[in-house]
Design an enzyme around this catalytic site. Structure first.
Site, short mmCIF file in Angstrom:
data_model
loop_
_atom_site.label_atom_id
_atom_site.label_comp_id
_atom_site.label_asym_id
_atom_site.label_seq_id
_atom_site.Cartn_x
_atom_site.Cartn_y
_atom_site.Cartn_z
N THR A 241 0.88 -1.17 0.00
CA THR A 241 0.00 0.00 0.00
C THR A 241 0.91 1.21 0.00
OG1 THR A 241 -0.17 -0.09 2.43
CG2 THR A 241 -1.98 -1.07 1.16
N HIS A 242 1.03 1.85 -1.14
CA HIS A 242 1.93 2.99 -1.30
C HIS A 242 1.09 4.26 -1.29
CE1 HIS A 242 4.67 5.53 -3.97
NE2 HIS A 242 5.15 5.56 -2.75
N VAL B 198 -3.99 5.90 -2.75
CA VAL B 198 -3.09 4.81 -2.38
C VAL B 198 -3.00 3.83 -3.54
CG1 VAL B 198 -4.93 3.49 -1.22
CG2 VAL B 198 -2.56 3.04 -0.64
N GLU B 199 -1.78 3.43 -3.84
CA GLU B 199 -1.53 2.42 -4.84
C GLU B 199 -1.47 1.08 -4.11
OE1 GLU B 199 1.85 1.60 -8.21
OE2 GLU B 199 2.49 2.45 -6.30
N ILE B 200 -2.23 0.11 -4.58
CA ILE B 200 -2.24 -1.21 -3.95
C ILE B 200 -1.57 -2.19 -4.91
CG2 ILE B 200 -3.69 -3.09 -3.09
CD1 ILE B 200 -5.77 -0.90 -2.37
#
Length: 172
Positions: A141-142, A153-155
């Site tokens: 989770t970025h 959020v990038e998953i």
């Protein structure tokens, strides 16, 4: 079937971690923040307070709402306080050995069903999950900074991240 509500925790509360703690606690989630380094509790508490104060100053949040959100945050130096957490977000510096150390501590203090979400931006998830006792529970989770304002959020899945871990992450 409905999943039980996630009990969220973070390890590390620098710029990104404190913003994530602010975001989750502001949404009403009781959020445990583990800051194990010397002086970490004080620094993490100050950063989270600063996130709330900025939102109040700029009219994005009332003082009462900020105080309510702050009551949802528990900052501690002890990994043992992760007991009962179902979703732990790691937000420590980009150092594989450190991330493995945090992963081991989280797995030692949480149930087998707990998801470990790494906020890595440069280390392949497979390398982080390689040391996991429960690699199917590791996900990426970025968060984008500041996390509490962008809510973006990038998953990312590792090769062996389970579909259930992905579904729970998406729900959260």
């Amino acid at each position: 079937p409905n999943e039980p509500a996630e009990r969220v925790a973070l390890v590390g509360a620098g710029a990104i971690g404190s913003g994530v703690a602010r975001l989750l606690s502001g949404l009403g989630a009781t959020t445990t923040v583990v800051a194990p380094r010397a002086g970490g509790v004080e620094r993490a508490t100050a950063l989270i307070r600063r996130c709330y104060a900025s939102d109040v100053k700029h009219g994005r949040l009332s003082g009462a709402a900020a105080e309510a959100g702050l009551r949802n945050v528990v900052v501690t130096p002890a990994y043992a306080d992760l007991e009962g957490a179902t979703f732990v977000i790691e937000s420590v510096p980009e150092d594989l050995a450190l991330k493995h150390e945090v992963l081991a501590a989280v797995e030692a203090h949480t149930s087998p069903d707990c998801i470990f979400a790494s906020n890595t931006s440069s280390i392949p998830l497979a390398e982080i999950a390689a040391r996991a006792r429960r690699p199917h529970q590791v996900i990426g989770t970025h968060y984008f900074w500041p996390a509490h304002r962008y809510r973006l959020v990038e998953i990312a899945r590792a090769g062996n991240t389970s579909a259930r871990a992905l579904d729970r992450t998406l729900q959260l």
